[in-house]
Design a protein around this motif. Structure first.
Motif, PDB file in Angstrom:
ATOM      1  N   TYR A  18      32.924  47.969  43.002  1.00 26.74           N
ATOM      2  CA  TYR A  18      32.710  47.524  44.376  1.00 26.74           C
ATOM      3  C   TYR A  18      31.240  47.562  44.742  1.00 26.74           C
ATOM      4  O   TYR A  18      30.811  46.907  45.683  1.00 26.74           O
ATOM      5  N   ASP A  19      30.443  48.368  44.025  1.00 30.49           N
ATOM      6  CA  ASP A  19      29.007  48.318  44.228  1.00 30.49           C
ATOM      7  C   ASP A  19      28.467  46.949  43.836  1.00 30.49           C
ATOM      8  O   ASP A  19      27.425  46.505  44.312  1.00 30.49           O
ATOM      9  N   GLN A  20      29.170  46.302  42.901  1.00 30.17           N
ATOM     10  CA  GLN A  20      28.711  45.028  42.377  1.00 30.17           C
ATOM     11  C   GLN A  20      29.466  43.862  43.012  1.00 30.17           C
ATOM     12  O   GLN A  20      29.603  42.802  42.394  1.00 30.17           O
ATOM     13  N   LYS A  21      29.985  44.061  44.229  1.00 31.84           N
ATOM     14  CA  LYS A  21      30.856  43.040  44.819  1.00 31.84           C
ATOM     15  C   LYS A  21      30.134  41.706  44.985  1.00 31.84           C
ATOM     16  O   LYS A  21      30.712  40.646  44.713  1.00 31.84           O
ATOM     17  N   SER A  22      28.861  41.735  45.388  1.00 29.24           N
ATOM     18  CA  SER A  22      28.131  40.478  45.561  1.00 29.24           C
ATOM     19  C   SER A  22      27.963  39.774  44.224  1.00 29.24           C
ATOM     20  O   SER A  22      28.114  38.546  44.126  1.00 29.24           O
ATOM     21  N   ARG A  23      27.665  40.561  43.182  1.00 28.60           N
ATOM     22  CA  ARG A  23      27.490  39.965  41.867  1.00 28.60           C
ATOM     23  C   ARG A  23      28.789  39.368  41.365  1.00 28.60           C
ATOM     24  O   ARG A  23      28.816  38.289  40.783  1.00 28.60           O
ATOM     25  N   ILE A  24      29.902  40.070  41.591  1.00 27.70           N
ATOM     26  CA  ILE A  24      31.202  39.567  41.138  1.00 27.70           C
ATOM     27  C   ILE A  24      31.561  38.269  41.865  1.00 27.70           C
ATOM     28  O   ILE A  24      32.052  37.314  41.261  1.00 27.70           O
ATOM     29  N   LYS A  25      31.291  38.229  43.163  1.00 30.29           N
ATOM     30  CA  LYS A  25      31.565  37.000  43.915  1.00 30.29           C
ATOM     31  C   LYS A  25      30.720  35.846  43.385  1.00 30.29           C
ATOM     32  O   LYS A  25      31.206  34.721  43.231  1.00 30.29           O
ATOM     33  N   LEU A  26      29.456  36.128  43.073  1.00 32.84           N
ATOM     34  CA  LEU A  26      28.587  35.075  42.529  1.00 32.84           C
ATOM     35  C   LEU A  26      29.088  34.611  41.167  1.00 32.84           C
ATOM     36  O   LEU A  26      29.022  33.424  40.839  1.00 32.84           O
ATOM     37  N   ILE A  27      29.584  35.558  40.357  1.00 27.81           N
ATOM     38  CA  ILE A  27      30.106  35.194  39.045  1.00 27.81           C
ATOM     39  C   ILE A  27      31.330  34.288  39.196  1.00 27.81           C
ATOM     40  O   ILE A  27      31.473  33.279  38.498  1.00 27.81           O
ATOM     41  N   ILE A  28      32.218  34.649  40.139  1.00 27.03           N
ATOM     42  CA  ILE A  28      33.414  33.827  40.379  1.00 27.03           C
ATOM     43  C   ILE A  28      33.026  32.419  40.798  1.00 27.03           C
ATOM     44  O   ILE A  28      33.537  31.420  40.277  1.00 27.03           O
ATOM     45  N   VAL A  29      32.075  32.328  41.734  1.00 25.19           N
ATOM     46  CA  VAL A  29      31.619  31.011  42.201  1.00 25.19           C
ATOM     47  C   VAL A  29      30.947  30.254  41.073  1.00 25.19           C
ATOM     48  O   VAL A  29      31.172  29.053  40.879  1.00 25.19           O
ATOM     49  N   GLY A  30      30.102  30.962  40.292  1.00 24.84           N
ATOM     50  CA  GLY A  30      29.395  30.316  39.186  1.00 24.84           C
ATOM     51  C   GLY A  30      30.335  29.771  38.140  1.00 24.84           C
ATOM     52  O   GLY A  30      30.180  28.626  37.668  1.00 24.84           O
ATOM     53  N   ILE A 177      41.751  32.495  45.939  1.00 25.77           N
ATOM     54  CA  ILE A 177      42.757  33.535  45.699  1.00 25.77           C
ATOM     55  C   ILE A 177      42.112  34.745  45.042  1.00 25.77           C
ATOM     56  O   ILE A 177      42.385  35.900  45.416  1.00 25.77           O
ATOM     57  N   ALA A 178      41.227  34.496  44.042  1.00 25.72           N
ATOM     58  CA  ALA A 178      40.548  35.606  43.370  1.00 25.72           C
ATOM     59  C   ALA A 178      39.664  36.376  44.345  1.00 25.72           C
ATOM     60  O   ALA A 178      39.608  37.615  44.309  1.00 25.72           O
ATOM     61  N   TYR A 179      38.991  35.638  45.238  1.00 24.64           N
ATOM     62  CA  TYR A 179      38.115  36.292  46.219  1.00 24.64           C
ATOM     63  C   TYR A 179      38.922  37.206  47.152  1.00 24.64           C
ATOM     64  O   TYR A 179      38.576  38.366  47.373  1.00 24.64           O
ATOM     65  N   PHE A 180      40.038  36.660  47.668  1.00 19.60           N
ATOM     66  CA  PHE A 180      40.834  37.466  48.598  1.00 19.60           C
ATOM     67  C   PHE A 180      41.539  38.617  47.884  1.00 19.60           C
ATOM     68  O   PHE A 180      41.724  39.685  48.466  1.00 19.60           O
ATOM     69  N   ALA A 181      41.928  38.381  46.623  1.00 20.48           N
ATOM     70  CA  ALA A 181      42.544  39.475  45.868  1.00 20.48           C
ATOM     71  C   ALA A 181      41.545  40.601  45.658  1.00 20.48           C
ATOM     72  O   ALA A 181      41.881  41.788  45.789  1.00 20.48           O
ATOM     73  N   PHE A 182      40.305  40.240  45.359  1.00 18.10           N
ATOM     74  CA  PHE A 182      39.263  41.250  45.172  1.00 18.10           C
ATOM     75  C   PHE A 182      38.992  41.978  46.484  1.00 18.10           C
ATOM     76  O   PHE A 182      38.881  43.210  46.516  1.00 18.10           O
ATOM     77  N   TYR A 184      41.013  42.306  49.043  1.00 14.58           N
ATOM     78  CA  TYR A 184      42.157  43.138  49.397  1.00 14.58           C
ATOM     79  C   TYR A 184      42.165  44.419  48.574  1.00 14.58           C
ATOM     80  O   TYR A 184      42.426  45.510  49.096  1.00 14.58           O
ATOM     81  N   SER A 185      41.870  44.282  47.286  1.00 11.57           N
ATOM     82  CA  SER A 185      41.824  45.466  46.421  1.00 11.57           C
ATOM     83  C   SER A 185      40.750  46.430  46.885  1.00 11.57           C
ATOM     84  O   SER A 185      40.943  47.652  46.891  1.00 11.57           O
ATOM     85  N   ARG A 186      39.630  45.874  47.306  1.00 15.59           N
ATOM     86  CA  ARG A 186      38.527  46.720  47.774  1.00 15.59           C
ATOM     87  C   ARG A 186      38.906  47.447  49.060  1.00 15.59           C
ATOM     88  O   ARG A 186      38.657  48.646  49.215  1.00 15.59           O
ATOM     89  N   ARG A 187      39.547  46.706  49.998  1.00 17.08           N
ATOM     90  CA  ARG A 187      39.958  47.342  51.250  1.00 17.08           C
ATOM     91  C   ARG A 187      41.011  48.418  51.001  1.00 17.08           C
ATOM     92  O   ARG A 187      40.993  49.470  51.637  1.00 17.08           O
ATOM     93  N   ALA A 188      41.930  48.128  50.068  1.00 15.37           N
ATOM     94  CA  ALA A 188      42.968  49.111  49.755  1.00 15.37           C
ATOM     95  C   ALA A 188      42.343  50.376  49.167  1.00 15.37           C
ATOM     96  O   ALA A 188      42.749  51.498  49.495  1.00 15.37           O
ATOM     97  N   GLU A 189      41.338  50.196  48.323  1.00 16.76           N
ATOM     98  CA  GLU A 189      40.671  51.360  47.736  1.00 16.76           C
ATOM     99  C   GLU A 189      39.921  52.150  48.809  1.00 16.76           C
ATOM    100  O   GLU A 189      39.939  53.382  48.829  1.00 16.76           O
ATOM    101  N   GLN A 190      39.271  51.434  49.721  1.00 21.01           N
ATOM    102  CA  GLN A 190      38.581  52.112  50.820  1.00 21.01           C
ATOM    103  C   GLN A 190      39.568  52.881  51.690  1.00 21.01           C
ATOM    104  O   GLN A 190      39.273  54.003  52.131  1.00 21.01           O
TER     105      GLN A 190
END
Length: 406
Positions: A18-30, A177-182, A184-190
């Motif tokens: 989750y520290d890398q959330k911005s990077r993961i989102k960029l990877i998904i978009v890329g 779907i991948a973005y919202f799943a990520f 949601y998973s992040r919010r659930a962990e928080q």
């Protein structure tokens, strides 16, 4: 409480992913963009090749028609007709004279049951569409008479042209779907972190609190401390600790909301806080509402929100300034109650307005940056309201707005 903080600290450390959330989102978009670009390029290549092939096929079709019309030989007529003219089963073609009257049509879905006039009208409309795609091929018959072959791309080629758009839409849906799943998973962990932190804190406070209650009872019965103000002050702090323990216990469970006098509850919260912060900070509670206006709140949790926001404001003013709490009806929804908390502190830069409610965000050298994040969670998750920065200007101050259901 230091040992408690040390024990709980691992619970609030963000998980590395989750520290890398911005990077993961960029990877998904890329990845989605790369797949989309590759699909478009490859499909366009196929479309171009198929289009060239159809162009050659229709040119051969036109030459064969010209030959069949003008030739007097009969030996190859049947072969050419069968192998070239009848072999065209995909490309829509209309044969017309020089006046624009359709003589014949091939591979065109003409509606059944049309009269001859309606059929001619339908074919002429199709000829106009075909003319927009391709220039008609001229067939010289002789004696100055000319016929025209109108044609358009096959349905397969049309589908292939639109195939990248369909695939891009599918890829886009998968990326969303991948973005919202990520998320949601992040919010659930928080949520699990919040609940774990709160429950452990309430548990740890229970033992010393019970001990303090016992000591207060002992001091009250002691002749030495009878009538001493310190005993009553100790009782106030014990009651405060009990409130704090109740607050933490409510995190993770569904708190009971009651219709409470919002002005009185807010005033009581400020009165308690005012005696425990710098005397150089002035507080004022104003209301445009009737003094008996109710709001659906849980008092211990709501007090916690007011306390966190005001303490944050005191820190922003370096212990010197004013805090104004204004109760009113919002302009857009008269069924809600708005509580504006305005300070005269440093203000928040526009680039940081989205970050102030994130766990871990703090401008202080000490602190975990959980106060505003916790306040937002209490208002939005438990009270079904809203908490946001209504206004802020660097060097002038900030206004936080709480929206509650009346």
């Amino acid at each position: 409480m230091l040992h408690l903080a040390i024990r709980l600290f691992p619970l609030v450390l963000p998980i590395p992913i989750y520290d890398q959330k911005s990077r993961i989102k960029l990877i998904i978009v890329g990845v989605a963009l790369l797949i989309g670009a590759a699909t478009v390029i490859y499909t366009n290549l196929l479309v171009q090749q198929l289009s060239e092939r159809e162009q050659k096929q229709i040119d051969l079709y036109a030459k064969t028609q010209r030959y069949l019309i003008n030739t007097e030989e009969e030996s190859n007529v049947s072969f050419l007709y069968d192998e070239i003219i009848e072999a065209n089963t995909t490309i829509p073609v209309i044969w017309a004279d020089d006046s624009g009257y359709p003589l014949d049509a091939q591979n065109l879905p003409v509606p059944k049951g049309l009269s001859e006039t309606a059929r001619v009208t339908f074919l002429q409309q199709e000829m106009l569409k075909m003319k927009e795609q391709h220039t008609p091929i001229v067939i010289e018959i002789g004696g100055g008479v000319r016929n025209f072959i109108y044609y358009k791309e096959s349905s397969l080629l049309t589908q292939l042209r639109y195939y990248p758009l369909v695939q891009l839409a599918i890829i886009g849906c998968l990326a969303v779907i991948a973005y919202f799943a990520f998320s949601y998973s992040r919010r659930a962990e928080q949520n699990r972190v919040w609940v774990g932190l709160a429950k452990e804190t309430a548990h740890q406070l229970g033992t010393p609190l019970s001990s303090l209650v016992g000591w207060q009872a002992y001091l009250r019965e002691s002749e030495r401390f009878r009538g001493e103000p310190i005993v009553e002050e100790l009782g106030k702090d014990i009651r405060r600790l009990e409130i704090i323990t109740e607050r933490f216990s409510n995190i993770g469970s569904v708190p009971v909301l009651n219709d409470e006098n919002i002005y009185r509850v807010t005033t009581n919260a400020i009165s308690y806080l005012q005696s425990r912060v710098s005397r150089k900070v002035s507080f004022e509670v104003k209301t445009d509402l009737p003094l008996d206006t109710p709001a659906q709140i849980n008092i211990p949790l709501f007090d916690w929100v007011i306390e966190n926001i005001c303490k944050n404001a005191v820190d922003a003013m370096d212990g010197r300034g004013s805090i104004t709490i204004h109760l009113r009806r919002p302009v857009r929804n008269k069924g809600q109650i708005a509580i504006d908390i305005t300070d005269t502190g440093k203000g928040i830069p526009k680039t940081k307005l989205e970050s102030v409610f994130l766990p871990g965000y703090t401008t202080k050298k000490r602190g975990w940056g959980l106060g505003l994040a916790l306040a937002k969670r209490i208002i939005e998750n438990y009270h079904r309201g809203r908490l946001f920065v209504k206004w802020s200007e660097v060097g002038r101050g900030t206004t936080f707005r709480i929206l509650l259901n009346g």
